[in-house]
Enzyme design. Structure first.
Site, PDB file in Angstrom:
ATOM      1  N   ASP A  94       3.431   9.394  -1.232  1.00 43.31           N
ATOM      2  CA  ASP A  94       2.311   8.600  -0.717  1.00 43.31           C
ATOM      3  C   ASP A  94       2.075   7.446  -1.689  1.00 43.31           C
ATOM      4  OD1 ASP A  94       0.174   8.017   0.998  1.00 43.31           O
ATOM      5  OD2 ASP A  94      -0.439  10.120   1.093  1.00 43.31           O
ATOM      6  N   HIS A 133       0.818  -1.220   0.000  1.00 39.36           N
ATOM      7  CA  HIS A 133       0.000   0.000   0.000  1.00 39.36           C
ATOM      8  C   HIS A 133       0.844   1.260   0.000  1.00 39.36           C
ATOM      9  CE1 HIS A 133      -4.025  -1.820   0.642  1.00 39.36           C
ATOM     10  NE2 HIS A 133      -3.254  -2.848   0.948  1.00 39.36           N
TER      11      HIS A 133
END
Ligand code: GDG
Length: 457
Positions: free
Chosen positions: A355, A154
């Site tokens: 991110d 992730h």
């Protein structure tokens, strides 16, 4: 027996509906498909249990590995969040490598593999999530598990030049070689992975995009995670609104309090906007919601202090008795309230330094009124930037660039706002959370990392 889905992730949904992000996505997927979800329990125990703890949920089963205090310190706070998390986010300077962490990390992964053997069936499709469980497939393979095993990271795949800061850099690639499919959030991550693979002995990139790792062929794909747009929109209107004075605009940021989210630079951007404000600019209040996470890790305490100081200094310099430019909240907000705040805001600031994806960007778009939408200001270094090209993309390291983007967003004509929002929303609806699970699992069913002859026999 037919196929059954087995999901492994550190966090597992509790008894109440999950609040957001990864846990929400997996809960949704398991509710639809059934299967089992294996992860860490919420409470610490005195001594490791001999087996996973069974905790049935609505529509699927949960099996929990309860951690001891020592395991929590070494596996979770230590190797996972003080070594791997900073490494993957380009902050090798914040890595805190301490004795015992790596052994603790390996031990929890080994125990998880041991105890999973009791619950696995031969036809299970196994889907392991995130950096806490990188070595789990290798551990399972060593115990004779031949099922298809997929992995999804992730967070960003670490940059090649940073991986040298990991004492176990060779092991990392070997762990990944035990999977059948490695899912990454973005093409940037796939490129990082390929670059790193090139430098790793015994690894070869094949013409069909697969990677030969040792004596296995592993598929690597970008599969960007999405959100449940309709469910998020369903939250709007049920929470309390923010009080604003007449003509005042709201700018919003919502992030777990984390050094990867670019919060000090974002506060500096707001300061730039205020320092260079003219009569043409509306009064704009910046609301930053940043619930504390991983508060036991030193780097997270530092960021909190920095933000409190900056908010105080900016409010001191620019506030009036009746108005403060920054409202900074370090407590978690209710999801419904969050959706309402997004809807109310003229600008959504999502400016991480890096991110994996960033779901807040997608939630912000989902929450807008299509007839009068707010503007998303998005870091070009968020994984979401690859899909969300209609956002105002900024350099999250440059407060001047971001401050000017705030000004542009506040002044953007309605037609342009509507056009940008419509395209962003179409993307969020098309590549939503259901698309993500379907796409990943379809690929996992298709690939098979067949054993091949070693490179140098
Ligand atoms: C990792 C990767 C990737 C935040 N504050 C509150 C709250 N939230 C919710 C948001 C959102 C979720 O938490 C955060 O998700 P992000 O994607 O923004 O970030 P990470 O937690 O770092 O997640 C990331 C993600 O995994 C999924 O793959 O996108 O790149 O780092 O849903 O809305 N929710 C509530 N109150 C808050 O105060 N209720």
């Amino acid at each position: 027996m037919g196929e059954r889905l087995v999901v492994v992730s550190n966090r597992v949904a509790g008894d109440r509906p999950p609040a957001g992000g990864l846990v929400f996505a997996l809960h949704d997927c398991l509710t639809q498909m059934g299967g089992i979800w294996v992860g860490s329990g919420a409470d610490l125990v005195e001594a490791p249990a001999p087996a996973l703890r069974h905790a049935p949920a609505d529509g699927y089963d949960r099996y929990l590995l309860d951690l001891t205090e020592d395991e929590q310190a070494q596996f979770y706070l230590g190797y996972s969040n003080s070594v791997l998390w900073p490494l993957c986010h380009g902050r090798t300077d914040l890595m805190q490598i301490k004795r015992g962490q790596y052994a603790g990390y390996r031990a929890v992964n080994a125990r998880m593999a041991d105890q999973m053997l009791d619950v696995l069936d031969p036809d299970d499709l196994i889907w392991i999530h995130d950096y806490h469980f990188l070595p789990l497939a290798e551990e399972l393979r060593r115990r004779g598990v031949t099922n298809r095993i997929g992995f999804f990271l992730h967070i960003p795949f670490p940059a090649g030049h940073d991986i040298g800061a990991l004492s176990q850099s060779d092991a990392l690639m070997e762990w990944l070689g035990a999977y059948d499919l490695i899912g990454l959030q973005s093409e940037r991550d796939v490129a990082q992975f390929i670059g790193t693979s090139r430098q790793h002995p015994g690894t070869e990139i094949l013409m069909d995009g697969r990677v030969r790792m040792g004596n296995r062929l592993v598929a690597v794909r970008a599969c960007p995670i999405g959100i449940d747009v309709a469910a998020f929109q369903g939250e709007i209107g049920t929470g309390e609104a923010v009080t604003l004075s007449k003509g005042e605009k709201l700018i919003v940021g919502v992030d777990r309090l984390d050094y990867s989210k670019g919060l000090p630079q974002r506060f500096d951007a707001m300061e730039h906007f205020l320092d260079t404000r003219t009569d043409a600019d509306p009064t704009a209040t910046f609301l930053q919601v940043a619930p504390i996470s991983r508060g036991e890790v030193a780097a997270y305490q530092d960021i909190r202090q920095t933000l409190e100081q900056k908010a105080g200094a900016i409010n001191g310099a620019h506030g009036t008795p009746n108005w403060m430019p920054i409202r900074y909240i370090s407590q978690s907000m209710d999801r419904a309230e969050l959706a309402g705040v997004f809807r109310q805001s003229a600008v959504g600031l999502v400016t991480p330094l890096i991110d994996g994806m960033n779901l807040v960007a997608k939630e912000y778009v989902a929450a807008q009124d299509p007839d009068d939408p707010g503007v998303l200001v998005l870091s070009r270094l968020a994984g979401a930037a690859e899909q969300m090209t209609d956002a105002l993309q900024v350099n999250p390291y440059d407060p001047t660039d971001m401050g000017e983007a705030i000004r542009t967003a506040l002044a953007m004509p309605l037609d342009e706002r509507k056009a940008r929002h419509a395209r962003l929303l179409t993307g969020a609806v098309h590549e939503d959370i259901h698309w993500w699970t379907r796409t990943y699992l379809d690929q996992l069913r298709q690939v098979r990392a067949v054993p091949v002859f070693p490179l140098s026999a």
